[in-house]
Design an enzyme around this catalytic site. Structure first.
Site, short mmCIF file in Angstrom:
data_model
loop_
_atom_site.label_atom_id
_atom_site.label_comp_id
_atom_site.label_asym_id
_atom_site.label_seq_id
_atom_site.Cartn_x
_atom_site.Cartn_y
_atom_site.Cartn_z
N GLY A 1 -3.06 -1.26 -7.31
CA GLY A 1 -2.10 -2.43 -7.44
C GLY A 1 -2.02 -2.61 -9.00
CG ASP A 2 -5.80 -3.32 -10.83
OD1 ASP A 2 -5.31 -4.57 -10.53
OD2 ASP A 2 -6.59 -2.97 -10.85
N GLY B 1 4.70 1.26 0.20
CA GLY B 1 5.64 0.90 -1.00
C GLY B 1 5.62 -0.61 -1.48
N GLY C 1 0.61 -1.14 -0.02
CA GLY C 1 0.04 -0.06 0.05
C GLY C 1 0.77 1.30 -0.09
CB ALA C 2 0.57 4.61 1.74
#
Lengths: 311, 311
Positions: free
Chosen positions: B251-252, B225, B222-223
């Site tokens: 994520g895509d 990295g 996530g945020a």
């Protein structure tokens, strides 16, 4: 009896089973079921469950409209749909444990010529109906007076027209003087610009609508029951206490019972009893459906008082 | 670069604007927007935003499938769909203030001959691709080994195949030894049966997947990295702090950046930087979209460390 049930804003009802659902985050539905949706469709199902005949009318469009009409045909609903270019809306019902979260979309835009065709289709279908109802929201933005044309077209051949909608559409439809109005306490309160929180206020509201020019008016109060006013007076009904599973569709079942009771030439109190029992029977089911055996049993247990002094 | 983005379980994404949304009660959406949905579709959009070419493949069926494919064509997405008899699913995204509630449906049943046609269609489309990705859930119940056939068909012409799915599908797809795996910490944790909560564990998980036979593995946090492992070592990346609007689709976008960076023959750290920046850029938008100017800016501000010692 043959009922024409009009749903201007036909929908696809997607019922999703999502254990533990709450707002926020990403959820995976355990299952999804799709049926043709909209208040008039629920009325038609209840009319059929009560042993009568129903035809569904409404505006349907695009891929969503084809899915909705195929689903309606698959469950045996007779129909007289009016096609439009826009996409029919989807209504999402998230079921989690015993609780339902419903999200209704606004619906597609309707062109003036599409509305004119709808009015003509309704007029034609109403020719063979013993009663007509107009239920639910209007798709997109319909010019105010267009609803008046629809109510008049529905009434052209003499069948009583019953209206169950809300907000501006209700105000305009009422101005067209339909035969009957079926609203809940919130809708009646918005129409008359006064709070309606109990039987006395509901009875007074119904009587006001009759004084304003409709032949029969009913105001429902959920599990508390309903009030009915007509030229002969005002009645109130109280269903037995029951373990409600979901009240979604109870107002539509109430309207089905009301049209059938009234169409049979029953006394006002008998029509109100059948309507109240049908609404209560619907609350026993997870989806908008009624079982006629429940209606019979609950009708016998429903208390009806009147004529009462309203206001 | 030409990317083939496979979405087995194509969806209609309905985004509903519902102020004040909470579970329970009846809500009226202020507006509804419909796009073709599914993780591979998001990847294709991000590939195009980064200046490259994408073709969408996937199983689509019924009225929902026609609506989804028309929406994809309307926004200019190239496609190689495989038709099936079942109805494509709908995913509902309820937006209320800054918060999104996502409800994903399971998707239609797929017959064995439909799956065989899908595998053949993917093989054909992969012939002209420089990279292939397989993203998201499988519709209905797909027999475990069927995914192996799909991964092999995608790889037949030599393009690297990247897998981004979860649960049983991820385990089976991994067993087919794709070129690359892109998963988040939860999915990696489920695959390796150990909790992954920080950089060190993410880096170790990626390295484990490489040791198990894939060429490149990334685990996103996530945020925080992401970590990337390959034969040359393991790297970790940290995007700059930013005011995230919605992480749906990040994520895509990460996978799109990763495939493009890797396809350019960049060093592993450069590919990880582009992937991380694309994922971060997606979080700046309310929907699954990226702006290439954001990617460039965030790429310059992203810190990449490595090769690190993992495990």
């Amino acid at each position: 009896m043959r009922v024409l049930a009009i749903t201007p804003n036909v929908a696809i009802d997607r019922t999703l089973d999502v254990p533990g659902f709450a707002a926020g985050a990403v959820w995976r539905a355990r299952s999804a079921s799709v049926v043709c949706g909209g208040k008039g469709i629920n009325v038609a199902r209840a009319v059929i469950a009560l042993g009568h005949t129903a035809t569904c009318a409404g505006l349907v469009g695009g891929h969503g409209g084809r899915l909705a009409t195929e689903a309606a045909a698959a469950e045996g609903l007779q129909s007289a749909w009016t096609p439009i270019a826009g996409e029919s809306r989807t209504c999402v019902i998230v079921v989690s444990g015993g609780e339902a979260t419903v999200i209704n979309e606004p619906g597609p835009a309707v062109a003036a010529d599409e509305w004119a065709r709808f009015v003509a289709d309704v007029s034609r279908a109403a020719a063979t109906a013993d009663a007509v109802c107009l239920s639910g929201s209007m798709p997109g933005k319909i010019a105010g007076m267009a609803i008046v044309d629809l109510v008049r077209a529905a009434a052209r051949h003499g069948a009583p027209v019953w209206v169950d909608c809300s907000g501006e559409a209700l105000a305009t439809a009422s101005a067209a003087r339909p035969f009957g109005i079926k609203v809940n306490a919130d809708e009646a309160g918005a129409l008359l610009a006064r709070p309606i929180t109990g039987w006395q206020q509901a009875a007074a509201a119904a009587a006001t609508m009759v004084a304003d020019g409709v032949s029969v008016a009913t105001v429902t109060l959920g599990a508390e029951g309903a009030a009915l006013a007509c030229g002969a007076g005002t009645w109130i009904a109280r269903p037995p206490r029951l373990r409600a599973v979901s009240a979604v569709g109870s107002g539509d079942a109430f309207l089905a019972g009301l049209m059938i009771g009234w169409g049979h030439g029953d006394r006002p109190d008998a029509a109100l009893r059948l309507a109240t029992a049908a609404g209560a029977a619907n609350a026993l089911q997870a989806t908008a459906r009624i079982d006629s055996a429940d209606v019979t049993r609950l009708g016998a247990e429903t208390e009806v008082f009147g004529p009462v002094r309203a206001g």
